[in-house]
Design an enzyme around this catalytic site. Structure first.
Site, PDB file in Angstrom:
ATOM      1  N   ARG A 295     -27.640  54.513  27.569  1.00 16.80           N
ATOM      2  CA  ARG A 295     -26.711  53.628  26.904  1.00 16.80           C
ATOM      3  C   ARG A 295     -25.394  54.631  26.545  1.00 16.80           C
ATOM      4  O   ARG A 295     -24.266  54.022  26.815  1.00 16.80           O
ATOM      5  CB  ARG A 295     -27.150  52.720  25.740  1.00 16.80           C
ATOM      6  CG  ARG A 295     -27.908  51.654  26.351  1.00 16.80           C
ATOM      7  CD  ARG A 295     -28.679  50.764  25.263  1.00 16.80           C
ATOM      8  NE  ARG A 295     -29.563  49.635  26.080  1.00 16.80           N
ATOM      9  CZ  ARG A 295     -30.236  48.927  25.441  1.00 16.80           C
ATOM     10  NH1 ARG A 295     -30.368  49.095  23.969  1.00 16.80           N
ATOM     11  NH2 ARG A 295     -31.011  47.919  25.852  1.00 16.80           N
ATOM     12  N   TYR A 438     -25.760  47.269  33.797  1.00 17.71           N
ATOM     13  CA  TYR A 438     -27.162  48.019  33.543  1.00 17.71           C
ATOM     14  C   TYR A 438     -27.109  48.489  32.465  1.00 17.71           C
ATOM     15  O   TYR A 438     -26.304  48.563  31.574  1.00 17.71           O
ATOM     16  CB  TYR A 438     -27.364  48.957  34.916  1.00 17.71           C
ATOM     17  CG  TYR A 438     -26.638  50.012  35.010  1.00 17.71           C
ATOM     18  CD1 TYR A 438     -25.418  50.389  34.356  1.00 17.71           C
ATOM     19  CD2 TYR A 438     -26.542  50.867  36.326  1.00 17.71           C
ATOM     20  CE1 TYR A 438     -24.513  51.522  34.619  1.00 17.71           C
ATOM     21  CE2 TYR A 438     -25.804  51.928  36.606  1.00 17.71           C
ATOM     22  CZ  TYR A 438     -24.847  52.125  35.694  1.00 17.71           C
ATOM     23  OH  TYR A 438     -23.988  53.259  36.048  1.00 17.71           O
ATOM     24  N   GLU A 439     -28.282  49.062  32.037  1.00 21.46           N
ATOM     25  CA  GLU A 439     -28.705  49.382  30.776  1.00 21.46           C
ATOM     26  C   GLU A 439     -28.498  48.388  29.631  1.00 21.46           C
ATOM     27  O   GLU A 439     -28.134  48.725  28.533  1.00 21.46           O
ATOM     28  CB  GLU A 439     -28.042  50.771  30.274  1.00 21.46           C
ATOM     29  CG  GLU A 439     -28.212  51.999  31.052  1.00 21.46           C
ATOM     30  CD  GLU A 439     -29.585  52.237  31.805  1.00 21.46           C
ATOM     31  OE1 GLU A 439     -30.402  52.103  30.896  1.00 21.46           O
ATOM     32  OE2 GLU A 439     -29.849  52.981  32.781  1.00 21.46           O
ATOM     33  N   GLY A 440     -28.734  47.188  29.910  1.00 18.77           N
ATOM     34  CA  GLY A 440     -28.417  46.036  29.245  1.00 18.77           C
ATOM     35  C   GLY A 440     -27.096  45.573  29.376  1.00 18.77           C
ATOM     36  O   GLY A 440     -26.401  46.288  28.946  1.00 18.77           O
ATOM     37  N   GLN A 445     -26.020  43.640  24.541  1.00 18.52           N
ATOM     38  CA  GLN A 445     -25.408  44.751  23.678  1.00 18.52           C
ATOM     39  C   GLN A 445     -24.744  44.143  22.364  1.00 18.52           C
ATOM     40  O   GLN A 445     -24.901  44.590  21.268  1.00 18.52           O
ATOM     41  CB  GLN A 445     -24.502  45.752  24.323  1.00 18.52           C
ATOM     42  CG  GLN A 445     -25.014  46.565  25.425  1.00 18.52           C
ATOM     43  CD  GLN A 445     -26.292  47.352  25.250  1.00 18.52           C
ATOM     44  OE1 GLN A 445     -26.175  47.955  24.038  1.00 18.52           O
ATOM     45  NE2 GLN A 445     -27.202  47.287  26.029  1.00 18.52           N
TER      46      GLN A 445
END
Length: 597
Positions: A295, A438-440, A445
């Site tokens: 992240r 991506y990555e949440g 977030q």
């Protein structure tokens, strides 16, 4: 395609003058990270990025990765560049010497990662995912696993992935269906399919080490039943090298909007042999080590692509002739003035510059916190861990949102030419867009920041940062040149706490208030965070000017950009505050059926 040049002057300004990395390295006993070593890494790293991987950026986008019956071929030149990367020892910068690394501070690896990402983000996904996998193995693996995998990943002969997402679940990992069945030899047989796996299959390394989330047959429901497994493409042989092929295959690759040189794969496991890493049913905790690393890297994607876009836009704006300045000709010997004289073009360029340089300062502050995680005292480590926990969702979401804005401005500066592929500006927009997903996703977030980090800690994590801001403002309240900006930041810092209290009180009556406020709350937070770092830079710049230090034009530009940020960008907090205070009613009063009209 814009010709990327590493912004070494700005990088050194932060490393040497604002954050004094060298004092931090001395305090942690990193004697090898001398000023000469830091400078050598920046110089040699910039050469590799500018001369080796930057020229592959556009060709990689045009050629894309190719898939043929389970075999993935990367664009021309990618494999050779990766070999140069491996031969140069770049993967080993911050790795423990026990496993073949150089043992340098983690912050140095991040500086190099910025240059890689700005040069060719798609190519950079391959070492980037590997570094995340290495972090998880180092933190949670057994000594035997570290020796088996880390030594070869450090040498970049093996690469790594993280395998989380399945077709039916992304954010809600408790729904995963991949199963791990215990075997008599202590291993596990994994069966299932994962999608969106970056670097899941390629031709750049001898082996690919997959870190896979799966559930045992008798595992508890939801996320409490997830375990993490090492599942290599080739099982280590008796000599430790890649041996027998595991039952892991690539079913297909995705055809994407951007980062086309990065292989995004469907990976199938058919009773593949895997090895538990960490404790049973604690896999999500282990994977968070990797996800937090990823992240921060994803947040930097906004900075990296924004920097390249700014460089292209600035060059174009100084060369492109269109119309005359409203205040009279600035280039009377030419048929028209360069477009950089026009206020609206300057608005775009300054917005790009302000976000890039502010985001770089935020990134480097987090880099120092990564170093501090290895400090001598538990108190120092905890302080760094808390600040990173708070800042990570802001880095990921705010830096990518503003990075996309920057790349859009860069394309806009080119006018119609920006929409044409040959200039390369539209590729930067496309490559940046995935960073918000991506990555949440950035919405996730925002929920993580407000719901879990701030309200979940009863405000403790927020106060850890606002205290830094308060002390800084208090110490500089009477600053001769920056007094007004310090007063503005101090006011917003107090509003931040008040706004948090309002949301917390409203959420006690209606939990939807957290979801309704989250995105605006995160953006409000991001603008205040960047204001803090812009004032840290401005204070140093003012001191250098008063001391008569060289490079006065550089420091004046810092002050002017800080002024622009406070007058033109920081007022956006008012809109985000209004969004938070509006509550959930206007979002939730429409029924699902009414959305269709």
């Amino acid at each position: 395609m814009p010709e990327y040049k590493a912004p070494l002057r700005d990088m050194r300004f932060l490393v040497d003058e604002v954050f004094d990395f060298h004092a931090g390295y001395a305090a942690m006993g990193a004697v090898d990270a001398s000023p000469d070593m830091v400078n050598a890494i920046l110089e040699e790293g910039s050469k590799f990025c500018e001369q080796v991987i930057a020229p592959l950026n556009r060709s990689g986008d045009e050629e894309e990765c190719q898939f043929d019956n389970g075999v993935v071929t990367t664009p021309k030149g990618f494999k050779e560049a990766f070999q140069q990367f491996a031969d140069g020892g770049w993967m080993s910068l911050s790795v423990d010497p026990t496993y073949g690394g150089q043992g340098l501070p983690h912050s140095l690896g991040l500086l190099f990662s910025e240059m890689i990402g700005s040069s060719n983000y798609a190519w950079g996904m391959y070492p980037g995912l590997t570094q995340g996998a290495m972090a998880a193995i180092y933190a949670h693996g057994t000594e035997e696993q570290k020796q088996a995998y880390l030594t070869r990943m450090t040498a970049a002969s093996w690469t790594g992935t993280m395998c989380l997402t399945e077709a039916h679940c992304g954010t809600d990992l408790g729904l995963i269906k991949t199963r791990a069945v215990p075997q008599a030899d202590g291993s596990y047989a994994l069966t299932g399919s994962k999608i969106f796996i970056s670097s899941g299959e390629h031709d750049m390394s001898n082996n690919i080490v997959h870190l896979v989330l799966a559930k045992l047959p008798d595992a508890p429901a939801g996320t409490k039943g997830i375990s993490l497994f090492i599942v290599p493409k080739f099982l280590p042989g008796a000599d430790g090298e890649a041996g027998e092929r595991n039952a892991v295959s690539c079913g297909s690759i995705e055809h994407k909007m951007g980062i086309k040189g990065s292989a995004t794969c469907v990976i199938n496991f058919d009773n593949a042999k895997g090895f538990l890493i960490g404790e049973l049913n604690k896999g999500l905790n282990c994977m968070f080590t990797m996800m937090n690393h990823a992240r921060l890297g994803t947040g930097m994607q906004g900075l990296c692509l924004g920097e390249t876009s700014y460089q292209g836009a600035l060059k174009y704006a100084t060369e492109r002739l269109q119309m005359r300045s409203l205040t009279g000709a600035k280039a009377p010997d030419k048929s028209a003035d360069p477009i950089i004289v026009h206020p609206d073009v300057r608005r775009m360029l300054l917005t790009m510059k302000a976000f890039n340089e502010g985001n770089r300062a935020l990134s480097y502050f987090c880099a120092q916190l990564l170093d501090q995680l290895h400090a001598d005292t538990a108190e120092q480590r905890q302080e760094a861990e808390d600040l990173l926990a708070f800042l990570t969702p802001i880095c990921k979401a705010f830096m990518t949102e503003t990075g996309l804005e920057v790349t859009n401005h860069g394309m806009q500066v080119f006018g119609g030419h920006g929409f044409i592929r040959e200039w390369g500006m539209e590729q930067l927009v496309r490559d940046c867009r995935i960073a918000l997903l991506y990555e949440g996703t950035n919405g996730i977030q925002a929920l993580d920041l407000l719901g879990r980090k701030v309200l979940g800690s009863q405000g403790k994590l927020l106060r850890g940062f606002t205290k830094l801001v308060h002390k800084f403002c208090e110490a500089n309240a009477a600053h001769p040149q920056l007094q007004a900006q310090f007063a503005q930041l101090a006011t917003l810092n107090k509003e931040w706490g008040d706004l948090t209290t309002k949301v917390g009180m409203a959420a006690m009556k209606n939990p939807d208030e957290v979801g309704a406020a989250a995105t605006d709350y995160l953006m409000f937070s991001g603008y205040v965070v960047l204001a803090y770092f812009w004032l840290r830079m401005a204070v140093v710049a003012q001191e250098k000017i008063e001391a008569g230090s060289g490079d006065a034009a550089f420091y004046q530009a810092k002050l002017a950009t800080a002024d622009f940020y406070f007058k033109r960008l920081l007022p956006r907090t008012m809109v985000h505050r209004a969004g938070v205070e509006a509550g959930s009613e206007s979002l939730m009063q429409l029924s699902a059926e009414q959305f269709a009209g």
